[in-house]
Design a protein around this motif. Structure first.
Motif, PDB file in Angstrom:
ATOM      1  N   ALA A   1       0.881  -1.163   0.000  1.00 41.70           N
ATOM      2  CA  ALA A   1       0.000   0.000   0.000  1.00 41.70           C
ATOM      3  C   ALA A   1       0.918   1.212   0.000  1.00 41.70           C
ATOM      4  CB  ALA A   1      -0.903  -0.015   1.228  1.00 41.70           C
TER       5      ALA A   1
ATOM      6  N   ARG B   1     -10.188   2.593  -3.892  1.00 38.75           N
ATOM      7  CA  ARG B   1      -9.367   1.847  -2.934  1.00 38.75           C
ATOM      8  C   ARG B   1     -10.055   0.609  -2.356  1.00 38.75           C
ATOM      9  NH1 ARG B   1      -4.671   2.035  -1.669  1.00 38.75           N
ATOM     10  NH2 ARG B   1      -3.807   1.281   0.272  1.00 38.75           N
TER      11      ARG B   1
ATOM     12  N   LEU C   1      -8.704  -3.177  -2.956  1.00 36.79           N
ATOM     13  CA  LEU C   1      -8.260  -4.032  -1.843  1.00 36.79           C
ATOM     14  C   LEU C   1      -9.100  -5.297  -1.756  1.00 36.79           C
ATOM     15  CD1 LEU C   1      -7.531  -1.293   0.836  1.00 36.79           C
ATOM     16  CD2 LEU C   1      -5.837  -2.701  -0.363  1.00 36.79           C
TER      17      LEU C   1
ATOM     18  N   THR D   1       1.519  -7.189   4.507  1.00 39.88           N
ATOM     19  CA  THR D   1       1.175  -5.883   3.937  1.00 39.88           C
ATOM     20  C   THR D   1       2.242  -4.879   4.343  1.00 39.88           C
ATOM     21  OG1 THR D   1      -1.199  -6.311   3.973  1.00 39.88           O
ATOM     22  CG2 THR D   1      -0.519  -4.005   3.912  1.00 39.88           C
TER      23      THR D   1
ATOM     24  N   LEU E   1       2.874  -0.923   4.472  1.00 40.24           N
ATOM     25  CA  LEU E   1       2.243   0.390   4.399  1.00 40.24           C
ATOM     26  C   LEU E   1       3.354   1.413   4.248  1.00 40.24           C
ATOM     27  CD1 LEU E   1      -0.343   0.018   7.320  1.00 40.24           C
ATOM     28  CD2 LEU E   1      -0.690  -0.420   4.871  1.00 40.24           C
TER      29      LEU E   1
ATOM     30  N   GLN F   1      -0.394   4.857   5.406  1.00 36.44           N
ATOM     31  CA  GLN F   1      -0.507   4.520   6.822  1.00 36.44           C
ATOM     32  C   GLN F   1      -1.722   5.187   7.451  1.00 36.44           C
ATOM     33  OE1 GLN F   1       3.328   5.294   8.644  1.00 36.44           O
ATOM     34  NE2 GLN F   1       4.372   4.068   7.081  1.00 36.44           N
TER      35      GLN F   1
ATOM     36  N   TRP G   1      -4.486   6.100   5.981  1.00 35.08           N
ATOM     37  CA  TRP G   1      -5.710   5.499   5.462  1.00 35.08           C
ATOM     38  C   TRP G   1      -6.005   4.179   6.180  1.00 35.08           C
ATOM     39  CZ3 TRP G   1      -8.058   1.365   3.190  1.00 35.08           C
ATOM     40  CH2 TRP G   1      -9.279   1.601   2.548  1.00 35.08           C
ATOM     41  N   HIS G   2      -4.960   3.372   6.370  1.00 35.33           N
ATOM     42  CA  HIS G   2      -5.151   2.046   6.969  1.00 35.33           C
ATOM     43  C   HIS G   2      -5.236   2.076   8.490  1.00 35.33           C
ATOM     44  CE1 HIS G   2      -4.720  -0.670   3.467  1.00 35.33           C
ATOM     45  NE2 HIS G   2      -4.105   0.371   2.948  1.00 35.33           N
TER      46      HIS G   2
ATOM     47  N   THR H   1       1.921  -6.873   9.197  1.00 36.29           N
ATOM     48  CA  THR H   1       1.868  -5.514   8.677  1.00 36.29           C
ATOM     49  C   THR H   1       3.138  -4.772   9.063  1.00 36.29           C
ATOM     50  OG1 THR H   1      -0.543  -5.505   8.898  1.00 36.29           O
ATOM     51  CG2 THR H   1       0.532  -3.368   8.658  1.00 36.29           C
TER      52      THR H   1
ATOM     53  N   CYS I   1       5.017  -0.921   8.679  1.00 40.90           N
ATOM     54  CA  CYS I   1       5.006   0.489   8.294  1.00 40.90           C
ATOM     55  C   CYS I   1       6.425   0.881   7.906  1.00 40.90           C
ATOM     56  CB  CYS I   1       4.520   1.355   9.456  1.00 40.90           C
ATOM     57  SG  CYS I   1       2.781   1.094   9.853  1.00 40.90           S
TER      58      CYS I   1
END
Length: 192
Positions: free
Chosen positions: A41, A111, A115, A124, A126, A132, A134-135, A155, A157
């Motif tokens: 993302a 989006r 997704l 994932t 980010l 970041q 958005w999620h 996940t 970042c």
């Protein structure tokens, strides 16, 4: 028609992009399908990705692939990696030559469907504040990247891999020393 075809045909921002310093036309970079092992993302394609039609086909991509511990063939294999940016088109440059942020209308329009189509990959990434936020909701990139253990191994970042973040990388040596080895191990396990 699948959402990938709908996104590829989108010209919603034609007037917006024509008015930028780059004066370009929309060219959505659509690089995802169900079953990929890793979801990236990200923010939006850069000019080189706009021209080639391949996400992260630029020096930022070289750095990102190094961070992930993968080569180009692995990265651009859509069975391995799905790239769902906040904006599917290169947003353009402003009058000073800086990147324009991805238009919010793109995420609002595409989006969730993108997704949903990509599915739920095991890992994932980010990348950058726009993805970041958005999620995960509003927050600071540095804090999220530093606290990677809270979301890993599913996940991660990451800061944007742009050359503009070289000073950030030098200021935060723990990223290369601690985060990247763990990220590479998670990527390797996922792709094995």
């Amino acid at each position: 028609m699948p959402v990938t075809d709908d996104i590829a045909a989108c010209r919603h921002c034609a007037d917006r992009f024509a008015a930028t310093a780059s004066g370009h036309r929309p060219r959505p970079v659509v690089w995802f399908r169900p079953g990929a092992r890793i979801l990236i993302a990200s923010q939006a394609p850069g000019m080189r990705a706009h021209l080639s039609g391949k996400p992260f086909d630029d020096p930022s991509g070289v750095r990102l692939r190094d961070w992930m511990g993968v080569d180009g063939d692995t990265f651009w294999d859509r069975d391995n990696v799905a790239v769902v940016p906040m904006g599917f088109c290169f947003p353009g440059y402003d009058a000073k030559g800086g990147d324009i942020p991805p238009p919010k209308v793109c995420a609002a329009k595409w989006r969730i469907a993108a997704l949903d189509h990509a599915g739920d990959p095991p890992v994932t990434l980010l990348i950058g504040g726009y993805a970041q936020d958005w999620h995960l909701g509003r927050g600071r990139v540095t804090d999220r990247v530093r606290d990677w253990r809270a979301l890993a191994p599913r996940t991660w970042c990451l800061p944007h891999p742009s050359w503009r973040n070289t000073a950030w990388l030098k200021k935060h040596p723990w990223f290369e020393a601690e985060t990247l080895p763990a990220l590479r191990a998670a990527i390797a396990d996922t792709l094995a």
